[in-house]
Design an enzyme around this catalytic site. Structure first.
Site, PDB file in Angstrom:
ATOM      1  N   ASN A  11      44.892   6.638  15.681  1.00 49.16           N
ATOM      2  CA  ASN A  11      43.869   7.037  16.618  1.00 49.16           C
ATOM      3  C   ASN A  11      43.848   8.680  16.053  1.00 49.16           C
ATOM      4  OD1 ASN A  11      42.267   8.392  18.675  1.00 49.16           O
ATOM      5  ND2 ASN A  11      42.667   6.288  19.618  1.00 49.16           N
ATOM      6  N   ASP A  13      41.391  10.821  17.590  1.00 46.23           N
ATOM      7  CA  ASP A  13      40.831  11.550  18.645  1.00 46.23           C
ATOM      8  C   ASP A  13      40.996  12.895  18.631  1.00 46.23           C
ATOM      9  OD1 ASP A  13      39.643   9.141  19.138  1.00 46.23           O
ATOM     10  OD2 ASP A  13      40.310   8.660  21.050  1.00 46.23           O
ATOM     11  N   HIS A  14      42.411  13.188  18.864  1.00 44.10           N
ATOM     12  CA  HIS A  14      42.952  14.562  19.221  1.00 44.10           C
ATOM     13  C   HIS A  14      42.896  15.591  18.118  1.00 44.10           C
ATOM     14  CE1 HIS A  14      43.189  12.993  23.177  1.00 44.10           C
ATOM     15  NE2 HIS A  14      43.956  12.148  22.942  1.00 44.10           N
ATOM     16  N   ARG A  22      37.906  25.313  19.935  1.00 44.87           N
ATOM     17  CA  ARG A  22      37.214  26.335  19.375  1.00 44.87           C
ATOM     18  C   ARG A  22      35.800  26.238  19.021  1.00 44.87           C
ATOM     19  NH1 ARG A  22      40.616  30.622  17.553  1.00 44.87           N
ATOM     20  NH2 ARG A  22      38.774  31.371  16.913  1.00 44.87           N
ATOM     21  N   HIS A  47      37.874   6.930  19.730  1.00 47.64           N
ATOM     22  CA  HIS A  47      37.166   6.624  20.799  1.00 47.64           C
ATOM     23  C   HIS A  47      35.912   7.773  21.047  1.00 47.64           C
ATOM     24  CE1 HIS A  47      37.491   6.244  25.412  1.00 47.64           C
ATOM     25  NE2 HIS A  47      36.423   5.836  25.064  1.00 47.64           N
ATOM     26  N   ARG A  49      33.742   8.647  23.541  1.00 48.29           N
ATOM     27  CA  ARG A  49      33.581   8.693  24.889  1.00 48.29           C
ATOM     28  C   ARG A  49      32.065   9.295  25.295  1.00 48.29           C
ATOM     29  NH1 ARG A  49      38.310   9.149  28.329  1.00 48.29           N
ATOM     30  NH2 ARG A  49      36.804  10.013  29.768  1.00 48.29           N
ATOM     31  N   ARG A  53      34.078  14.411  24.790  1.00 48.79           N
ATOM     32  CA  ARG A  53      35.037  15.421  24.746  1.00 48.79           C
ATOM     33  C   ARG A  53      35.858  15.631  23.482  1.00 48.79           C
ATOM     34  NH1 ARG A  53      39.188  13.009  29.166  1.00 48.79           N
ATOM     35  NH2 ARG A  53      37.358  12.935  30.421  1.00 48.79           N
ATOM     36  N   HIS A  54      35.913  14.514  22.711  1.00 46.34           N
ATOM     37  CA  HIS A  54      36.692  14.842  21.257  1.00 46.34           C
ATOM     38  C   HIS A  54      35.788  14.185  20.085  1.00 46.34           C
ATOM     39  CE1 HIS A  54      38.021  10.804  22.636  1.00 46.34           C
ATOM     40  NE2 HIS A  54      38.934  11.470  23.570  1.00 46.34           N
ATOM     41  N   GLU A  74      36.788   2.716  19.865  1.00 47.90           N
ATOM     42  CA  GLU A  74      36.908   2.434  21.124  1.00 47.90           C
ATOM     43  C   GLU A  74      35.831   3.149  22.220  1.00 47.90           C
ATOM     44  OE1 GLU A  74      40.541   4.352  22.414  1.00 47.90           O
ATOM     45  OE2 GLU A  74      41.704   2.569  21.580  1.00 47.90           O
ATOM     46  N   THR A 104      43.056  10.587  29.801  1.00 44.30           N
ATOM     47  CA  THR A 104      43.149   9.742  28.634  1.00 44.30           C
ATOM     48  C   THR A 104      42.976   8.456  29.491  1.00 44.30           C
ATOM     49  OG1 THR A 104      44.185   8.602  26.799  1.00 44.30           O
ATOM     50  CG2 THR A 104      45.660   9.347  28.765  1.00 44.30           C
ATOM     51  N   THR A 105      42.385   7.294  28.698  1.00 43.00           N
ATOM     52  CA  THR A 105      42.469   6.005  29.261  1.00 43.00           C
ATOM     53  C   THR A 105      43.642   5.610  30.104  1.00 43.00           C
ATOM     54  OG1 THR A 105      41.161   5.535  27.157  1.00 43.00           O
ATOM     55  CG2 THR A 105      41.868   3.626  28.769  1.00 43.00           C
ATOM     56  N   GLU A 155      43.989  -5.816  23.343  1.00 42.44           N
ATOM     57  CA  GLU A 155      45.153  -4.919  23.024  1.00 42.44           C
ATOM     58  C   GLU A 155      45.722  -4.544  24.296  1.00 42.44           C
ATOM     59  OE1 GLU A 155      45.189  -0.310  21.672  1.00 42.44           O
ATOM     60  OE2 GLU A 155      43.827  -1.482  20.814  1.00 42.44           O
ATOM     61  N   HIS A 198      49.181   2.417  23.155  1.00 41.45           N
ATOM     62  CA  HIS A 198      48.917   3.641  24.363  1.00 41.45           C
ATOM     63  C   HIS A 198      50.465   4.216  24.766  1.00 41.45           C
ATOM     64  CE1 HIS A 198      46.676   5.887  27.402  1.00 41.45           C
ATOM     65  NE2 HIS A 198      47.507   5.867  28.009  1.00 41.45           N
ATOM     66  N   GLY A 199      50.621   5.293  24.373  1.00 40.64           N
ATOM     67  CA  GLY A 199      51.906   5.963  24.676  1.00 40.64           C
ATOM     68  C   GLY A 199      53.026   5.909  23.831  1.00 40.64           C
ATOM     69  N   GLY A 220      47.828   7.224  18.620  1.00 43.72           N
ATOM     70  CA  GLY A 220      47.046   8.306  18.273  1.00 43.72           C
ATOM     71  C   GLY A 220      47.801   9.633  18.769  1.00 43.72           C
ATOM     72  N   HIS A 221      47.941   9.747  20.004  1.00 45.21           N
ATOM     73  CA  HIS A 221      48.051  11.109  20.456  1.00 45.21           C
ATOM     74  C   HIS A 221      49.674  11.611  20.127  1.00 45.21           C
ATOM     75  CE1 HIS A 221      49.734  13.940  23.591  1.00 45.21           C
ATOM     76  NE2 HIS A 221      48.330  14.629  23.602  1.00 45.21           N
TER      77      HIS A 221
END
Length: 251
Positions: A11, A13-14, A22, A47, A49, A53-54, A74, A104-105, A155, A198-199, A220-221
């Site tokens: 993922n 996203d981040h 910026r 994702h 959203r 936001r990302h 996502e 986050t989700t 998932e 997730h996580g 991802g994160h």
């Protein structure tokens, strides 16, 4: 039972989160996607959203054009997002809950209470040739509800397990792993393809990779965070190795 190879979806996203801080053009999440694939990712997740936001619409369009591996979008189950998915035609669409105030989700979809919204969305996406996944809690009754809705993939939310591992709460870790194992086994027995995410970190991915019914992990994160210190390619390779080591225990 025959244990299939375990796929890794990265993922990105981040990477876009850092870019948007910026308001410029870098770092480019599409460049990150290419790097992840070269380092061993089997697919890319992003994702889109509602609040953008990302990941942004143009990011999704570029990913769809440039990637030669599956793109997993996502998305919330809203008319806007369904329309965008039908236009974009990603390989897969993972339906997730979405709250504007969340970081986050948070947790899985309420697929038992939300079936009236989910059923037509799943049907539309499937008819367009998009593989549909539901991001859900690891419970047997949820597997049954997902099957009833006609979703081919679930998932499993691993966030509660990862939080227990971070707190070094061994009893809670054991409880959550058993929930995940039981849900994965039951879902697979119904014909569902089982994913998880997730996580997950280098330290927590092994026991999840060892669950034989799980075919894919989406991470991802943590990988983007580790990339600050070790580079994205090395982070992906290290995660791939940790997954493969865990998978050996499933055989």
């Amino acid at each position: 039972m025959t244990v299939s190879p375990l796929r890794l979806g990265v993922n990105i996203d981040h990477v876009a989160t850092v870019r948007n801080a910026r308001g410029g053009l870098y770092p480019d999440p599409i460049r990150a996607a290419h790097m992840a694939v070269l380092a061993g990712a089997d697919g890319i997740t992003a994702h889109l959203r509602e609040d953008r936001r990302h990941i942004r619409d143009l990011d999704m369009e570029r990913l769809k054009r440039q990637l030669f591996v599956p793109l997993n979008m996502e998305m919330a189950t809203t008319p806007e997002m369904i329309g965008l998915a039908l236009s974009l035609r990603p390989h897969a669409a993972c339906l997730v809950p979405e709250k504007r105030e969340e970081r986050t989700t948070e947790g899985g979809l309420d697929i038992i209470g939300g079936h009236e919204t989910l059923r037509p969305a799943i049907r539309q996406l499937k008819e367009a040739g998009i593989r549909v996944s539901l991001f859900v809690e690891p419970e047997v009754e949820v597997m049954m509800a997902a099957h009833d809705l006609g979703a081919p993939v679930v998932e499993l939310h691993t966030g509660t397990y990862c939080e227990a591992a971070l707190a070094a709460d061994e009893a809670h870790v054991s409880h959550e792993l058993e929930r995940l194992r039981r849900a994965a086994a039951h879902g697979a027995s119904l014909g569902l393809e089982i994913h998880a995410g997730h996580g997950l970190t280098f330290d927590t991915v092994g026991p999840i990779a060892a669950i034989p019914q799980i075919a894919e992990l989406n991470i991802g994160h943590f990988l983007i965070a580790e990339a600050i210190f070790m580079g994205l390619d090395e982070a992906v390779r290290t995660m791939r190795a940790a997954m493969d080591a865990g998978r050996v225990r499933a055989i």
